[in-house]
Design a protein around this motif. Structure first.
Motif, mmCIF file in Angstrom:
data_model
loop_
_atom_site.group_PDB
_atom_site.id
_atom_site.type_symbol
_atom_site.label_atom_id
_atom_site.label_comp_id
_atom_site.label_asym_id
_atom_site.label_seq_id
_atom_site.Cartn_x
_atom_site.Cartn_y
_atom_site.Cartn_z
ATOM 1 N N ASP A 182 0.826 -1.208 0.000
ATOM 2 C CA ASP A 182 0.000 0.000 0.000
ATOM 3 C C ASP A 182 0.862 1.260 0.000
ATOM 4 N N TYR A 183 1.934 1.246 0.799
ATOM 5 C CA TYR A 183 2.839 2.398 0.877
ATOM 6 C C TYR A 183 3.512 2.612 -0.487
ATOM 7 N N ALA A 184 3.915 1.509 -1.120
ATOM 8 C CA ALA A 184 4.554 1.603 -2.435
ATOM 9 C C ALA A 184 3.594 2.192 -3.467
ATOM 10 N N LYS A 185 2.337 1.758 -3.431
ATOM 11 C CA LYS A 185 1.346 2.282 -4.384
ATOM 12 C C LYS A 185 1.039 3.755 -4.123
ATOM 13 N N GLU A 186 0.897 4.078 -2.829
ATOM 14 C CA GLU A 186 0.555 5.456 -2.462
ATOM 15 C C GLU A 186 1.619 6.447 -2.935
ATOM 16 N N HIS A 187 2.878 6.063 -2.808
ATOM 17 C CA HIS A 187 3.972 6.981 -3.138
ATOM 18 C C HIS A 187 4.664 6.638 -4.460
ATOM 19 N N LYS A 188 4.060 5.699 -5.201
ATOM 20 C CA LYS A 188 4.573 5.304 -6.511
ATOM 21 C C LYS A 188 6.035 4.873 -6.436
ATOM 22 N N LEU A 189 6.271 3.888 -5.589
ATOM 23 C CA LEU A 189 7.635 3.427 -5.339
ATOM 24 C C LEU A 189 7.888 2.057 -5.953
ATOM 25 N N LYS A 190 8.942 1.965 -6.714
ATOM 26 C CA LYS A 190 9.442 0.679 -7.200
ATOM 27 C C LYS A 190 10.911 0.486 -6.829
ATOM 28 N N THR A 191 11.608 1.590 -6.671
ATOM 29 C CA THR A 191 13.044 1.541 -6.398
ATOM 30 C C THR A 191 13.375 2.381 -5.166
ATOM 31 N N LEU A 192 14.570 2.202 -4.669
ATOM 32 C CA LEU A 192 15.030 3.040 -3.561
ATOM 33 C C LEU A 192 15.236 4.481 -4.026
ATOM 34 N N SER A 193 15.566 4.656 -5.301
ATOM 35 C CA SER A 193 15.655 6.019 -5.854
ATOM 36 C C SER A 193 14.305 6.720 -5.780
ATOM 37 N N ASP A 194 13.245 5.972 -6.069
ATOM 38 C CA ASP A 194 11.894 6.541 -5.972
ATOM 39 C C ASP A 194 11.612 7.025 -4.559
ATOM 40 N N LEU A 195 12.044 6.232 -3.574
ATOM 41 C CA LEU A 195 11.807 6.610 -2.188
ATOM 42 C C LEU A 195 12.566 7.886 -1.842
ATOM 43 N N GLY A 196 13.800 7.979 -2.302
ATOM 44 C CA GLY A 196 14.572 9.190 -2.048
ATOM 45 C C GLY A 196 13.935 10.414 -2.675
ATOM 46 N N LYS A 197 13.481 10.262 -3.913
ATOM 47 C CA LYS A 197 12.866 11.384 -4.630
ATOM 48 C C LYS A 197 11.523 11.789 -4.030
ATOM 49 N N SER A 198 10.871 10.845 -3.349
ATOM 50 C CA SER A 198 9.551 11.136 -2.779
ATOM 51 C C SER A 198 9.621 12.134 -1.630
ATOM 52 N N GLY A 199 10.795 12.194 -0.976
ATOM 53 C CA GLY A 199 10.947 13.093 0.169
ATOM 54 C C GLY A 199 10.308 12.571 1.438
ATOM 55 N N GLU A 200 9.764 11.356 1.404
ATOM 56 C CA GLU A 200 9.125 10.783 2.585
ATOM 57 C C GLU A 200 10.158 10.493 3.671
ATOM 58 N N ARG A 201 9.781 10.815 4.903
ATOM 59 C CA ARG A 201 10.660 10.532 6.043
ATOM 60 C C ARG A 201 10.330 9.137 6.542
ATOM 61 N N VAL A 202 11.346 8.294 6.674
ATOM 62 C CA VAL A 202 11.088 6.905 7.045
ATOM 63 C C VAL A 202 11.871 6.503 8.286
ATOM 64 N N ARG A 203 11.244 5.654 9.061
ATOM 65 C CA ARG A 203 11.896 5.002 10.195
ATOM 66 C C ARG A 203 12.128 3.557 9.784
ATOM 67 N N ILE A 204 13.344 3.059 10.063
ATOM 68 C CA ILE A 204 13.734 1.726 9.592
ATOM 69 C C ILE A 204 13.693 0.726 10.738
ATOM 70 N N ALA A 205 12.954 -0.353 10.533
ATOM 71 C CA ALA A 205 12.975 -1.471 11.466
ATOM 72 C C ALA A 205 14.165 -2.351 11.083
ATOM 73 N N ALA A 206 15.140 -2.441 11.988
ATOM 74 C CA ALA A 206 16.391 -3.119 11.658
ATOM 75 C C ALA A 206 17.144 -3.434 12.943
ATOM 76 N N GLY A 207 18.374 -3.919 12.810
ATOM 77 C CA GLY A 207 19.245 -4.040 13.963
ATOM 78 C C GLY A 207 19.797 -2.672 14.316
ATOM 79 N N ASP A 208 20.198 -2.485 15.568
ATOM 80 C CA ASP A 208 20.660 -1.146 15.962
ATOM 81 C C ASP A 208 21.945 -0.741 15.252
ATOM 82 N N GLU A 209 22.704 -1.741 14.727
ATOM 83 C CA GLU A 209 23.938 -1.412 14.013
ATOM 84 C C GLU A 209 23.659 -0.764 12.656
ATOM 85 N N CYS A 210 22.388 -0.796 12.206
ATOM 86 C CA CYS A 210 22.013 -0.156 10.939
ATOM 87 C C CYS A 210 22.358 1.335 10.943
#
Length: 311
Positions: free
Chosen positions: A151-179
């Motif tokens: 749903d997030y990908a469709k809403e912001h028209k995302l297929k690539t990580l470049s798309d996410l960067g260009k979208s300007g959306e602020r994201v929080r990453i679920a990951a290990g703390d070493e990320c």
């Protein structure tokens, strides 16, 4: 890769291997009686499966092999160097850069790349002074991957990580703390793609908790791997790494050169390296994560099905 898990923890007293003794018992004339081997694993499914695969072929070759799970690479690499862990499954490019930064500091120029042969050459040079030996890599490859909800990908028209960067959306990453500090995680996303990273939610790499947090909207991006077989269960899709932030993370065994660097250990481990494919690894991960089978059982079944160990 790939990745490792969350926080650094102390090793238990049981993490012991050969005590400086050779793995080979030269008194045995029949090739039996080989020594103990401890296979180290980080605390996530794929590493546990790989460790069990390694332990399985080593046992079949006559070694007394056991698996010891610790939290992440920051824990097991020093133990591998000391010889309290003898063998560990690794990812070529990720380990290369880990050792590069250890040797040359946090500002070291990257030496790993998408070229496996070149990366492996750099890895062998960095590993040797630490008493480590990287054995040849195989076809199976696992790289860090970042996923969002469909749903997030469709809403912001995302297929690539470049798309996410260009979208300007602020994201929080679920990951290990070493990320937060690893160059192929948050720093790389910021530098290469211009992604606005708000912070890290330390729920682990590709864990159920991490994927659920993104599914629920608590976080927007999850660090997982290209061999994650359960993404569709959470309605998640991987964004293409179109600028190739990730490098050649083909899977290979790393051994303590003194304790486990002999040809018989290498020959046993090579059976897994030559047989294992990326698709195989996805299926092994799926059986554990989705069907809730035990890593040891999944590994044994695979090794027997491929004729790598005796039934």
């Amino acid at each position: 890769m790939a990745g490792a898990a969350t926080a650094v923890v102390a090793l238990t007293a049981g993490l012991t291997a050969c005590g400086g003794d050779s793995l080979e018992d030269d008194k045995g004339s029949d090739g039996g009686g080989k020594g103990k081997v401890v296979v180290g694993s980080a605390r996530f499914t794929e590493q546990k499966v790989l460790a069990e695969l390694y332990a399985g072929v080593l046992r079949d070759a006559g070694y007394d092999a056991s698996v010891k799970t610790v939290q992440n690479r920051e824990v097991y690499e020093p133990e591998l160097k000391k010889g309290t862990i003898d063998v560990a499954p690794e990812y070529a490019a990720t380990l290369t850069e880990f050792l590069n930064l250890k040797k040359n500091g946090s500002d070291a120029k990257p030496v790993a790349s998408s070229d496996l042969d070149a990366t492996y050459g750099e890895l062998t040079k960095l590993a040797a002074p630490r008493g480590l030996k990287a054995l040849p890599a195989g076809e199976a490859v696992d790289q860090n991957a970042f996923a969002v909800t469909e749903d997030y990908a469709k809403e912001h028209k995302l297929k690539t990580l470049s798309d996410l960067g260009k979208s300007g959306e602020r994201v929080r990453i679920a990951a290990g703390d070493e990320c937060e500090t690893r160059p192929f995680c948050a720093p790389g996303l910021k530098k290469k793609y211009g992604i606005d990273v708000a912070g890290i939610d330390p729920k682990g790499v590709g864990t159920t908790q991490s994927k659920q947090a993104v599914k629920n909207g608590t976080d927007q991006l999850v660090l997982t791997t290209t061999t994650d077989a359960t993404l569709k269960n959470f309605g998640l899709v991987i964004l293409e790494d179109d600028k190739k932030l990730q490098n050649a993370d083909n899977i290979l065994p790393v051994v303590n050169a003194k304790e486990a660097g002999d040809k018989k250990v290498a020959a046993a481990l090579a059976k897994v390296t030559k047989a294992l494919t990326t698709d195989d690894l996805i299926e092994l991960n799926r059986k554990v994560d989705e069907e809730r089978e035990k890593e040891a059982d999944v590994a044994k079944e695979y090794l027997e099905s491929k004729g790598l160990i005796k039934k």
